[in-house]
Scaffold this motif. Structure first.
Motif, short mmCIF file in Angstrom:
data_model
loop_
_atom_site.label_atom_id
_atom_site.label_comp_id
_atom_site.label_asym_id
_atom_site.label_seq_id
_atom_site.Cartn_x
_atom_site.Cartn_y
_atom_site.Cartn_z
N GLU A 41 -33.69 -13.56 75.92
CA GLU A 41 -34.77 -13.01 75.13
C GLU A 41 -34.35 -12.58 73.74
OE1 GLU A 41 -32.89 -10.56 77.86
OE2 GLU A 41 -34.52 -11.71 78.60
N TYR A 42 -33.06 -12.73 73.43
CA TYR A 42 -32.61 -12.38 72.10
C TYR A 42 -33.29 -13.24 71.04
CZ TYR A 42 -29.54 -16.46 72.22
OH TYR A 42 -29.06 -17.75 72.30
N VAL A 43 -33.72 -14.45 71.39
CA VAL A 43 -34.43 -15.31 70.45
C VAL A 43 -35.72 -14.63 70.03
CG1 VAL A 43 -35.60 -17.54 70.15
CG2 VAL A 43 -33.43 -17.42 71.41
N THR A 44 -36.47 -14.12 70.99
CA THR A 44 -37.71 -13.41 70.69
C THR A 44 -37.41 -12.14 69.90
OG1 THR A 44 -38.67 -14.24 72.73
CG2 THR A 44 -39.79 -12.41 71.70
N ASP A 45 -36.35 -11.44 70.27
CA ASP A 45 -35.98 -10.21 69.57
C ASP A 45 -35.67 -10.48 68.10
OD1 ASP A 45 -36.29 -8.86 71.97
OD2 ASP A 45 -34.14 -8.78 72.40
N ILE A 46 -34.92 -11.53 67.85
CA ILE A 46 -34.55 -11.87 66.48
C ILE A 46 -35.79 -12.25 65.67
CG2 ILE A 46 -33.33 -13.58 65.03
CD1 ILE A 46 -31.14 -13.59 67.25
N LEU A 47 -36.64 -13.09 66.24
CA LEU A 47 -37.85 -13.51 65.52
C LEU A 47 -38.79 -12.34 65.28
CD1 LEU A 47 -38.53 -16.95 67.24
CD2 LEU A 47 -37.58 -16.52 64.96
N SER A 48 -38.93 -11.45 66.25
CA SER A 48 -39.77 -10.26 66.08
C SER A 48 -39.21 -9.35 65.00
CB SER A 48 -39.88 -9.48 67.40
OG SER A 48 -40.56 -10.24 68.35
N PHE A 49 -37.89 -9.17 65.00
CA PHE A 49 -37.25 -8.35 63.97
C PHE A 49 -37.51 -8.94 62.59
CE2 PHE A 49 -33.57 -7.80 61.18
CZ PHE A 49 -33.64 -6.43 60.98
N LEU A 50 -37.32 -10.24 62.44
CA LEU A 50 -37.55 -10.89 61.15
C LEU A 50 -39.01 -10.77 60.72
CD1 LEU A 50 -35.30 -14.05 61.50
CD2 LEU A 50 -34.91 -12.04 60.05
N TYR A 51 -39.93 -10.87 61.66
CA TYR A 51 -41.35 -10.72 61.35
C TYR A 51 -41.63 -9.32 60.81
CZ TYR A 51 -46.31 -9.85 62.07
OH TYR A 51 -47.61 -9.47 61.87
N THR A 52 -41.16 -8.28 61.51
CA THR A 52 -41.45 -6.91 61.07
C THR A 52 -40.69 -6.55 59.80
OG1 THR A 52 -39.75 -5.99 62.53
CG2 THR A 52 -41.99 -6.08 63.38
N LEU A 53 -39.56 -7.19 59.56
CA LEU A 53 -38.80 -6.92 58.34
C LEU A 53 -39.37 -7.65 57.13
CD1 LEU A 53 -36.13 -5.67 57.12
CD2 LEU A 53 -35.14 -7.93 57.51
#
Length: 136
Positions: A41-53
């Motif tokens: 799930e780190y893929v989702t975590d990374i993409l979510s982080f980039l979205y919010t950033l």
């Protein structure tokens, strides 16, 4: 710019729910398809982080949920949209504080948005931002 009309707890919460539904769920599905459900799930975590950033930087302080709700992130000093440094403070530094305090600071932040007149939370103070309603 309407920096005198702070957005309260419920509208900010609603914007977060919309972001989770509109962006988070599709990201999770895409990650599931690409990783084959291997628990990566780190893929989702990374993409979510980039979205919010990055989304508030590239879209004048908005995320999709905030845009729908008519609120946005601005810098307190000049009412301008946040830059990269501001969003790193808002997301990374505050995320570390929330983790170190085992989520207690997150709860305090939610209470702050609910009871403070200026509706600023811990991450707003750290980054020098506020979430405000869009002007008419």
């Amino acid at each position: 710019m309407n920096t005198k009309d702070p957005a309260g707890f419920w509208i900010r919460f609603g914007a977060s729910i919309l972001d989770a539904l509109i962006v988070g769920v599709p990201l999770a599905i895409i990650a599931l398809v690409f990783t084959g459900g291997t628990g990566e799930e780190y893929v989702t975590d990374i993409l979510s982080f980039l979205y919010t950033l990055l989304t508030p930087i590239l879209w004048n302080g908005y995320t999709i949920g905030k845009r729908i709700c008519g609120i946005r992130i601005v810098k307190v000093s000049d009412g301008q949209p946040p830059g990269l440094g501001t969003m790193l403070l808002r997301n990374v530094v505050t995320g570390l504080i929330y983790a170190i305090t085992l989520g207690i600071a997150f709860i305090v932040s939610a209470i702050m948005v609910g009871v403070r007149e200026d509706k600023r939370s811990i991450h707003d103070f750290i980054a020098g931002t506020e979430v405000v309603y869009d002007g008419p």
